[in-house]
Design a protein around this motif. Structure first.
Motif, short mmCIF file in Angstrom:
data_model
loop_
_atom_site.label_atom_id
_atom_site.label_comp_id
_atom_site.label_asym_id
_atom_site.label_seq_id
_atom_site.Cartn_x
_atom_site.Cartn_y
_atom_site.Cartn_z
N MET A 1 -17.97 46.13 18.27
CA MET A 1 -18.53 44.91 18.88
C MET A 1 -17.30 43.96 19.36
SD MET A 1 -20.74 41.72 17.37
CE MET A 1 -21.15 40.19 18.60
N ASP A 2 -17.23 43.71 21.04
CA ASP A 2 -16.24 43.17 21.30
C ASP A 2 -16.45 41.69 21.17
OD1 ASP A 2 -15.35 45.56 22.35
OD2 ASP A 2 -16.39 45.39 24.48
N ILE A 3 -14.70 41.14 21.04
CA ILE A 3 -14.81 39.71 20.67
C ILE A 3 -14.21 38.97 21.91
CG2 ILE A 3 -13.72 37.83 19.12
CD1 ILE A 3 -14.24 39.91 16.87
N GLN A 4 -14.61 37.81 22.37
CA GLN A 4 -13.90 37.52 23.63
C GLN A 4 -12.75 36.49 23.32
OE1 GLN A 4 -16.58 35.22 25.99
NE2 GLN A 4 -15.24 34.98 27.66
N ARG A 5 -11.66 36.64 23.81
CA ARG A 5 -10.31 35.73 23.60
C ARG A 5 -10.06 34.51 24.67
NH1 ARG A 5 -7.04 38.42 19.88
NH2 ARG A 5 -6.08 36.27 19.83
N ILE A 6 -10.67 33.66 24.45
CA ILE A 6 -10.74 32.38 25.21
C ILE A 6 -9.31 31.89 25.50
CG2 ILE A 6 -11.70 30.42 26.05
CD1 ILE A 6 -14.10 31.01 24.95
N ASP A 7 -8.47 31.62 24.26
CA ASP A 7 -7.16 31.09 24.23
C ASP A 7 -6.17 31.96 24.98
OD1 ASP A 7 -7.68 33.10 22.57
OD2 ASP A 7 -6.29 32.27 20.89
N ARG A 8 -6.31 33.23 25.03
CA ARG A 8 -5.47 34.20 25.83
C ARG A 8 -5.38 33.89 27.12
NH1 ARG A 8 -4.94 40.34 23.96
NH2 ARG A 8 -4.11 39.00 22.13
N LYS A 9 -6.60 33.84 27.72
CA LYS A 9 -7.03 33.71 29.19
C LYS A 9 -6.28 32.34 29.56
CE LYS A 9 -10.65 33.65 32.39
NZ LYS A 9 -12.27 33.76 32.45
N ARG A 10 -6.56 31.15 28.80
CA ARG A 10 -5.96 29.92 29.03
C ARG A 10 -4.60 29.93 29.06
NH1 ARG A 10 -8.31 25.56 25.45
NH2 ARG A 10 -10.18 26.29 26.37
N GLN A 11 -3.85 30.71 28.19
CA GLN A 11 -2.25 30.74 28.34
C GLN A 11 -1.77 31.50 29.46
OE1 GLN A 11 -1.30 32.70 24.63
NE2 GLN A 11 -1.67 31.11 23.23
N LYS A 12 -2.54 32.57 30.03
CA LYS A 12 -2.16 33.15 31.21
C LYS A 12 -2.18 32.30 32.41
CE LYS A 12 -3.29 37.88 30.05
NZ LYS A 12 -4.34 39.00 30.37
N GLN A 13 -3.44 31.29 32.24
CA GLN A 13 -3.69 30.20 33.56
C GLN A 13 -2.43 29.56 33.34
OE1 GLN A 13 -7.31 28.61 33.09
NE2 GLN A 13 -8.32 30.49 34.39
N ILE A 14 -2.03 28.83 32.36
CA ILE A 14 -1.06 28.03 32.12
C ILE A 14 0.27 28.54 32.52
CG2 ILE A 14 0.24 26.60 30.58
CD1 ILE A 14 -2.22 26.05 29.14
N ARG A 15 0.46 29.63 32.27
CA ARG A 15 1.78 30.44 32.59
C ARG A 15 1.91 30.73 34.03
NH1 ARG A 15 1.00 34.87 30.06
NH2 ARG A 15 1.93 33.98 28.23
N ARG A 16 0.64 31.04 34.79
CA ARG A 16 0.77 31.15 36.28
C ARG A 16 0.90 29.75 37.04
NH1 ARG A 16 -4.30 32.46 36.70
NH2 ARG A 16 -3.72 34.61 36.06
N TRP A 17 0.40 28.73 36.29
CA TRP A 17 0.63 27.39 37.16
C TRP A 17 1.97 26.91 36.85
CZ3 TRP A 17 -4.21 24.85 34.47
CH2 TRP A 17 -5.46 25.28 35.15
N GLY A 18 2.62 27.31 35.73
CA GLY A 18 4.00 26.77 35.40
C GLY A 18 5.07 27.44 36.46
N LEU A 19 4.44 28.96 36.55
CA LEU A 19 5.47 29.70 37.54
C LEU A 19 5.37 29.11 38.87
CD1 LEU A 19 5.08 33.19 36.07
CD2 LEU A 19 6.89 31.88 35.88
N GLY A 20 4.36 28.71 39.48
CA GLY A 20 3.95 28.13 40.61
C GLY A 20 4.71 26.79 40.80
N LEU A 21 4.72 26.07 39.78
CA LEU A 21 5.39 24.83 39.95
C LEU A 21 6.79 24.88 40.11
CD1 LEU A 21 5.05 21.86 39.84
CD2 LEU A 21 5.13 21.57 37.34
N LEU A 22 7.31 25.88 39.24
CA LEU A 22 8.92 26.11 39.24
C LEU A 22 9.15 26.50 40.77
CD1 LEU A 22 9.29 27.48 35.74
CD2 LEU A 22 9.96 25.26 36.35
N GLY A 23 8.35 27.50 41.19
CA GLY A 23 8.62 28.04 42.46
C GLY A 23 8.49 26.99 43.66
N GLY A 24 7.59 25.98 43.50
CA GLY A 24 7.58 25.07 44.48
C GLY A 24 8.73 24.07 44.40
#
Length: 417
Positions: A1-24
């Motif tokens: 039975m698969d278990i959905q990891r919501i916290d890991r998905k949120r961490q990826k979004q935050i990391r993506r947003w941070g990298l975009g902010l740093l790039g801007g």
């Protein structure tokens, strides 16, 4: 039975947003840094530029203006009366003498008026001669009457003296002596009256003759005027020189005062310069001038400055002291340079384009080592024809660009090839 990891998905979004902010932020920082950099200096061929080196020493201030050679003595010959041009005898360019007839005019009325004035003068002079003879005859009559009365008086006086002696001796009655004495006194009074009458007649004679002489003088002036007007129908040069202009044609009707011919002395020329009104303030009488005739340079001096401005320029007359070169003639175009003053020890350079006296400009100064031209502020002072005083911003030996650099107004540096 698969278990959905919501916290890991949120961490990826935050990391993506941070990298975009740093790039801007990095992009904005790069743009801001690039904005602080000067634009690349354009390259300019040195052969296309006009440059000069700043110098220190004596600076000669001069004013330049174009002009023409004009005769010192010009005589316009005008019509004295209304007339018609019958014949032009001499054409422009010919040498003339004072009595040379340039053209023949016609006006029958002027001839008739001259003849009438001559006749009136002759009649007045004849009347005057007759009046003198008549008055002189009357004066002689008056003098003859005075002589007769004087003789009668002397006779009566002698008779009275003789009868006085006889009356004392009783030979004749005393009443007879008294009558003779009274007659002598009456004749003496007549003698005095005749003398006064002659004096008054002389005064009247002088007054009448003076009035006649005044009338004759008036008629003589009128006759001379009419004679001159008749003689002026043969238009003469009046001076020795060269006939320059004849602005009329045969058959043309001209009014009094119309200019018919211009005569000038070609050997005595002067220069008439047109100095710009912005530079005339430094020109004064007596300043030295060099006049370029295109066939030699002649020295001269300023003799007159016109008080009026015409078409943005002021006329300045120059007396030429040097010998004119061959080929110099009236209306020849010349260039004149007026020496204003000598500045013994100043910093100066060639006049840049658009560089006005007593102004602040920004000029390109060339660095000979790097080949770059840097724009620097410069304070200009007094100016001459081709050089101008440098008051601030440059030093002796600096090389600057004098030609027009308006196409590089957006740049503070140029690369000189």
């Amino acid at each position: 039975m698969d278990i959905q990891r919501i916290d890991r998905k949120r961490q990826k979004q935050i990391r993506r947003w941070g990298l975009g902010l740093l790039g801007g932020l990095a992009t904005l920082g790069l743009l801001a840094w690039l904005a602080t950099l000067d634009p690349a200096a354009p390259s300019v061929d040195k052969a296309s530029l006009w440059t000069d080196t700043v110098k220190r020493g004596e600076m000669l201030r001069e004013v330049r203006g174009p002009g023409v050679l004009v005769p010192k003595e010009i005589r316009w010959i005008a019509a004295d009366t209304p007339a018609r041009v019958e014949r032009i005898i001499v054409r422009p360019g010919a040498s003339v003498q004072p009595d040379t007839v340039i053209m023949e005019l016609s006006n029958p009325e002027v001839i008739d008026q001259a003849l009438a004035a001559e006749a009136a003068l002759a009649a007045a002079e004849a009347d005057y001669t007759a009046r003198v003879a008549t008055l002189q005859s009357q004066l002689l009559d008056q003098r003859a009457l005075q002589a007769q009365v004087t003789a009668e008086y002397e006779s009566a006086r002698l008779q009275a003296e003789a009868e006085g002696e006889l009356a004392k001796k009783g030979i004749i009655p005393s009443i007879q002596f008294r009558r003779s004495q009274l007659n002598a006194e009456q004749l003496k009074g007549r003698v005095a009256i005749e003398a006064q009458r002659i004096d008054q007649f002389k005064a009247s004679l002088d007054a009448q003759l003076a009035a006649d002489r005044a009338r004759i003088a008036q008629l003589k002036n009128a006759a001379q005027l009419r004679r001159r007007q008749a003689d002026a129908l043969n238009l003469r040069a009046g001076i020795a020189g060269v006939l320059q202009q004849v602005p009329v044609q045969e058959g043309q009707q001209v009014a009094p005062g119309t200019n018919l011919a211009r005569v000038a002395r070609p050997g005595e020329l002067m220069a008439e310069l047109r100095i710009p009104e912005t530079q005339i303030k430094d020109v004064v009488l007596g300043q030295g001038v060099r006049v370029d005739t295109r066939n030699g340079v002649v020295a001269g001096n300023v003799t007159r400055i016109d008080p009026a401005v015409q078409n943005g320029a002021v006329l300045v007359d120059v007396e030429l002291s040097g010998e004119l070169p061959s080929g110099a003639r009236p209306d020849l175009s010349v260039d004149g340079i007026i020496e204003i003053e000598r500045l013994p020890d100043v910093l100066f350079v060639g006049r840049p384009a658009y560089g006005q006296p007593e102004s602040d400009v920004r000029l390109f100064r060339i660095d000979p080592d790097s080949g770059l031209a840097q724009r620097v502020p410069v304070r200009l002072g007094r100016a001459s024809v081709s050089v101008i005083e440098v008051q601030q911003g440059l030093a002796p030996g600096d090389q600057i660009i004098l030609s027009d650099t308006s196409q590089w107004d957006d740049y503070d540096r140029l690369r000189i090839n």
